[in-house]
Design a protein around this motif. Sequence first.
Motif, PDB file in Angstrom:
ATOM      1  N   MET A  73       1.063  -1.100  -0.125  1.00 28.48           N
ATOM      2  CA  MET A  73       0.020   0.136  -0.161  1.00 28.48           C
ATOM      3  C   MET A  73       0.844   1.464   0.212  1.00 28.48           C
ATOM      4  SD  MET A  73      -1.636   1.032   4.073  1.00 28.48           S
ATOM      5  CE  MET A  73      -1.919   2.619   3.375  1.00 28.48           C
ATOM      6  N   ASN A  74       0.477   2.049  -0.536  1.00 26.46           N
ATOM      7  CA  ASN A  74       0.987   3.424   0.206  1.00 26.46           C
ATOM      8  C   ASN A  74      -0.173   4.778   0.120  1.00 26.46           C
ATOM      9  OD1 ASN A  74       1.236   2.745  -3.371  1.00 26.46           O
ATOM     10  ND2 ASN A  74       1.423   5.008  -3.721  1.00 26.46           N
ATOM     11  N   ASP A  75      -0.083   5.826  -0.634  1.00 25.07           N
ATOM     12  CA  ASP A  75      -1.227   7.086  -0.191  1.00 25.07           C
ATOM     13  C   ASP A  75      -2.586   6.538   0.334  1.00 25.07           C
ATOM     14  OD1 ASP A  75       1.536   7.731  -1.905  1.00 25.07           O
ATOM     15  OD2 ASP A  75      -0.437   8.920  -3.185  1.00 25.07           O
ATOM     16  N   PHE A 134      -4.436   6.620  -9.797  1.00 27.15           N
ATOM     17  CA  PHE A 134      -3.904   6.629  -8.792  1.00 27.15           C
ATOM     18  C   PHE A 134      -4.815   7.185  -7.748  1.00 27.15           C
ATOM     19  CE2 PHE A 134       0.724   7.595 -10.698  1.00 27.15           C
ATOM     20  CZ  PHE A 134       0.766   6.556 -10.939  1.00 27.15           C
ATOM     21  N   SER A 135      -3.776   8.586  -6.929  1.00 30.02           N
ATOM     22  CA  SER A 135      -4.515   8.707  -5.979  1.00 30.02           C
ATOM     23  C   SER A 135      -5.402  10.014  -5.984  1.00 30.02           C
ATOM     24  CB  SER A 135      -2.993   9.681  -4.563  1.00 30.02           C
ATOM     25  OG  SER A 135      -2.734   8.383  -3.886  1.00 30.02           O
ATOM     26  N   GLY A 136      -6.423  10.232  -5.096  1.00 27.50           N
ATOM     27  CA  GLY A 136      -7.760  10.998  -4.659  1.00 27.50           C
ATOM     28  C   GLY A 136      -8.435  11.636  -4.469  1.00 27.50           C
ATOM     29  N   TYR A 305       4.486  10.014   3.758  1.00 27.48           N
ATOM     30  CA  TYR A 305       4.874  10.793   3.032  1.00 27.48           C
ATOM     31  C   TYR A 305       2.959  10.351   2.751  1.00 27.48           C
ATOM     32  CZ  TYR A 305       5.994  12.458  -1.442  1.00 27.48           C
ATOM     33  OH  TYR A 305       6.389  12.726  -2.780  1.00 27.48           O
ATOM     34  N   ALA A 306       2.975  11.635   1.111  1.00 25.90           N
ATOM     35  CA  ALA A 306       1.672  11.602   1.015  1.00 25.90           C
ATOM     36  C   ALA A 306       0.077  11.422   1.539  1.00 25.90           C
ATOM     37  CB  ALA A 306       1.345  10.336  -0.093  1.00 25.90           C
ATOM     38  N   PRO A 307       0.044  12.392   2.573  1.00 29.18           N
ATOM     39  CA  PRO A 307      -1.285  12.316   3.707  1.00 29.18           C
ATOM     40  C   PRO A 307      -2.583  12.748   3.150  1.00 29.18           C
ATOM     41  CG  PRO A 307       0.154  13.711   4.414  1.00 29.18           C
ATOM     42  CD  PRO A 307       1.004  13.668   3.588  1.00 29.18           C
TER      43      PRO A 307
HETATM   44  C1  FRU Z   1       2.556   9.933  -3.948  1.00 26.64           C
HETATM   45  C2  FRU Z   1       2.151   8.994  -5.281  1.00 26.64           C
HETATM   46  C3  FRU Z   1       0.668  10.445  -6.312  1.00 26.64           C
HETATM   47  C4  FRU Z   1       0.573   9.630  -6.762  1.00 26.64           C
HETATM   48  C5  FRU Z   1       0.598   7.626  -6.590  1.00 26.64           C
HETATM   49  C6  FRU Z   1       0.568   6.431  -7.086  1.00 26.64           C
HETATM   50  O1  FRU Z   1       3.036   8.519  -3.108  1.00 26.64           O
HETATM   51  O2  FRU Z   1       3.419   9.136  -6.255  1.00 26.64           O
HETATM   52  O3  FRU Z   1       1.604  11.151  -6.732  1.00 26.64           O
HETATM   53  O4  FRU Z   1      -0.840   9.548  -7.339  1.00 26.64           O
HETATM   54  O5  FRU Z   1       1.639   7.607  -5.286  1.00 26.64           O
HETATM   55  O6  FRU Z   1       0.853   5.481  -6.091  1.00 26.64           O
END
Ligand code: FRU
Length: 500
Positions: A73-75, A134-136, A305-307
């Motif tokens: 998982m990421n963001d 991707f993110s949103g 990152y990316a909260p």
């Molecule tokens: C940030 C990011 C976003 C992107 C997503 C892709 O971590 O790079 O910019 O939408 O991850 O997984």
Amino acid sequence: MRCLDDTPIFGRVLIITTVLGGLLHGALLQSAMAGEREELLAKAQKSLEAQAAKVKDDPARPVYHVLPPAYWMNDPNGPIWHNGYYHLFYQHNPYGDGWGNMHWGHVRSKDLVHWEHQPIALWPSKSQGEEHVFSGSATVNGKGELMLFYTSIGNRAPEQWAAMPEDKDLVRWKKHAKNPLLTEKLHGETKVHEWRDPFIFRHGNGVYLVFGGNLNASQGGQAVVLVYRAENEELTEWKYLGVLFQHPDKEVKNIECPLFFPLAGKWVLIVSPHGPVQYFVGDLDGETMTFKPSQRGIMDYGSYYAPNVMFDPEGRCLLWGWIRDFPGGKGWNGCLTLPRELTLGDDGHVRQTPANELAQLRGQRKSFDDVQISGTRELRRGVRNAFELGVEIKLDEAREAGVRLGHTDERDGIVVALDGKELRVGDSRVPLAVKHNQPVSLRVFVDHSVLEVYVDDQICVSKVIPTGASGEGIEFFPTGGKAEFKSIQIWPMGTIWGKR
Ligand code: FRU
């Protein structure tokens, strides 16, 4: 306009067959897409469940931080309160423990403490050329419909798409019939690089989107946040308004995942610039739609990152970040921070406090009255792996004072300490100026291989730690003289998984 009655018979047949053909084509496309959805989601879910069984007993896996059943998982994406539940989505690869095949995973909670895994929400629609979702963010449009906005990535320029739920529990989703909702064409002559990560905000009567990116092919100095206004209440038509914010630092090449929202009479912008996540606090000029920051700071000094952020029904501002840098090859990777409540301090800087509800996870408390320690004091029994520790430290005569976690004769453990100039958390150093007679409040959350440290609700450090470091052995130590450790409290913490 000519009506059908004026058209010769052959022309009429042609028009009718074209219209019918169009409808049929639309219906076939819809059903083909629904079929594709079933197939791709079933495949992803199967892959995930097979792996979940293998990783569930890994002693390094956190138990009170949100993470997927397995794999990557990421963001965090689109947090929203809906129909009695907090819903939280996240960037997810259901096929591996590294980044790839971006889907949206989904969890929900009634109380912000206990969470349930939900089926994967969004998948890449391969037949429409989509490779990654991707993110949103999430919102409710003027017709009362919930919508997810995200960046669609394929073998083409990025596009901004939406998805709509098919049920009140937000389990099944369909892609919006009007996708793509925003394309690069909106920018005219301007080329926006790395255009992604929609976030919705409201101002006056308007609904706005911000995106991150840059204007000079990531050369540095032109990392920007761009702003758009909705032109209809369905939120399907958008107008590009321009640059809301240009990053002041020349070395910043690009901005990801911008968050822009009002807080205590000010506006807060949070950006992820491929490095420590930064916040800016300032004012919005609603005429020019530009943001004028007056304060700035770092959201978290650790592996963070990316909260993403939401307002709950009580108007609380809640934020989750992605904790990253876990070791690879374990069949799972990544988790979220605890939910943090965001407020503004009197100094105009952001404060972050773990949501009060988390106290529900606490078990039997161990507490100690004020102690002055000149040597070391060690606690060995009762708490390990998953616990919360609170302590107020006054440096007094000490050069440095702090706590050593998971330390044994064989292991050094992880140190969280202050020396008047810096905070030390493992191998991270954070500037922290404190006087020797000034008490500093430390909250430390240990969850197997995850550590979150909060200092006076102003400094946060999230880290991945070796599993052994969360084991038994908590040592309070001063060096170079005595220090005061006030109101030491330790609670074992329970798991968040299970219905409430
Ligand atoms: C940030 C990011 C976003 C992107 C997503 C892709 O971590 O790079 O910019 O939408 O991850 O997984």
